[in-house]
Scaffold this motif. Sequence first.
Motif, PDB file in Angstrom:
ATOM      1  N   UNK A 130     -10.154  -3.582   1.310  1.00  0.00           N
ATOM      2  CA  UNK A 130     -11.062  -2.840   0.428  1.00  0.00           C
ATOM      3  C   UNK A 130     -10.556  -2.827  -1.008  1.00  0.00           C
ATOM      4  N   UNK A 131      -9.348  -3.330  -1.225  1.00  0.00           N
ATOM      5  CA  UNK A 131      -8.745  -3.265  -2.555  1.00  0.00           C
ATOM      6  C   UNK A 131      -8.062  -1.939  -2.804  1.00  0.00           C
ATOM      7  N   UNK A 132      -7.917  -1.166  -1.749  1.00  0.00           N
ATOM      8  CA  UNK A 132      -7.332   0.179  -1.875  1.00  0.00           C
ATOM      9  C   UNK A 132      -5.825   0.096  -1.692  1.00  0.00           C
ATOM     10  N   UNK A 133      -5.101   0.692  -2.615  1.00  0.00           N
ATOM     11  CA  UNK A 133      -3.641   0.671  -2.539  1.00  0.00           C
ATOM     12  C   UNK A 133      -3.063   2.062  -2.361  1.00  0.00           C
ATOM     13  N   UNK A 146     -16.041   1.764  -2.028  1.00  0.00           N
ATOM     14  CA  UNK A 146     -14.971   2.756  -2.148  1.00  0.00           C
ATOM     15  C   UNK A 146     -15.359   3.780  -3.214  1.00  0.00           C
ATOM     16  N   UNK A 160     -12.981  -1.756  -4.964  1.00  0.00           N
ATOM     17  CA  UNK A 160     -11.938  -0.868  -4.451  1.00  0.00           C
ATOM     18  C   UNK A 160     -10.728  -0.806  -5.365  1.00  0.00           C
ATOM     19  N   UNK A 161     -10.444  -1.915  -6.007  1.00  0.00           N
ATOM     20  CA  UNK A 161      -9.297  -1.935  -6.915  1.00  0.00           C
ATOM     21  C   UNK A 161      -9.609  -1.161  -8.194  1.00  0.00           C
ATOM     22  N   UNK A 170      -6.346  -2.585   2.924  1.00  0.00           N
ATOM     23  CA  UNK A 170      -6.120  -3.343   1.695  1.00  0.00           C
ATOM     24  C   UNK A 170      -7.239  -4.350   1.416  1.00  0.00           C
ATOM     25  N   UNK A 229     -11.669   1.320  -8.353  1.00  0.00           N
ATOM     26  CA  UNK A 229     -11.645   2.745  -7.993  1.00  0.00           C
ATOM     27  C   UNK A 229     -10.212   3.234  -7.851  1.00  0.00           C
ATOM     28  N   UNK A 230      -9.345   2.387  -7.303  1.00  0.00           N
ATOM     29  CA  UNK A 230      -7.930   2.751  -7.188  1.00  0.00           C
ATOM     30  C   UNK A 230      -7.355   3.067  -8.569  1.00  0.00           C
ATOM     31  N   UNK A 247       0.430  -3.089  -9.944  1.00  0.00           N
ATOM     32  CA  UNK A 247      -0.908  -3.289  -9.386  1.00  0.00           C
ATOM     33  C   UNK A 247      -1.519  -4.511 -10.050  1.00  0.00           C
ATOM     34  N   UNK A 295       0.835  -1.197   0.000  1.00  0.00           N
ATOM     35  CA  UNK A 295       0.000   0.000   0.000  1.00  0.00           C
ATOM     36  C   UNK A 295       0.866   1.241   0.000  1.00  0.00           C
ATOM     37  N   UNK A 296       0.457   2.234  -0.751  1.00  0.00           N
ATOM     38  CA  UNK A 296       1.130   3.517  -0.666  1.00  0.00           C
ATOM     39  C   UNK A 296       0.205   4.474   0.042  1.00  0.00           C
ATOM     40  N   UNK A 315     -13.142  -6.288  -8.449  1.00  0.00           N
ATOM     41  CA  UNK A 315     -13.072  -5.829  -7.052  1.00  0.00           C
ATOM     42  C   UNK A 315     -13.263  -4.305  -7.048  1.00  0.00           C
TER      43      UNK A 315
END
Lengths: 140, 76
Positions: free
Chosen positions: B45-48, B59, A68-69, B43, A71-72, A57, A15-16, A66
């Motif tokens: 949540x899939x958030x990086x 999210x 959240x991914x 993580x 959206x990332x 990624x 994670x950053x 997924x």
Amino acid sequence: MAGCCGGNSAPAKNASCCGSDKNKTVLIYACSGGANVAEISDRAARELMRSGAGTMFCLAGLGAGIPGMIQTSKDADVNLVIDGCPMDCARKVFEKAGVTSFAYVKVTDLGIEKKKGVPCTQEQVDRVVAKCREVLAAQK
Amino acid sequence: MKLQILGTGCPKCKKLAENTEAAAKALGIEYTLEKVTDLSAIMQFGVMMTPALAVDGQVKVVGKVPDPEAIKTFLR
């Protein structure tokens, strides 16, 4: 792995943290499939990450939908997609996920032939890394 | 409405929490605000990239601090 908020605390895994004001968030994806060109895409992505060009990624996460991914990826400043061959799987994963903004490199466009069961060479990886750096430089 | 701020507590995380609360209050929404600071939980949540905002588990924004007006669009 990125340092977090000035580097005083260590983030877990990959994670950053805190969306730096100074640097764009660059996420790198490789098709990472079964052929030599896919291995090249994967190795190139990891070399780029280790050199600080961005963070690798998970393309599979986007493919799995997924939220959240996805959206990332949508919120990243730059997405660099490295496909191995003209099947364009990585690009299609992006399109299916609705992530429309990405820079793109295809290994077979760089004169590297797709083969099964043939290990890739460092020279081939270097060629793709160089192209990726060129593409990333054009994004800044 | 469940609002979750994903981040380790840096100034940007705090600003996102402030802006989110301001947006929710401006809209008169009943809400709970949770700060998720554990990176493993983040993580999940899939958030990086942090900070991030999740609304009812979804999210909505990652690695950015939108102003309250922009956050309102996620809460309506």
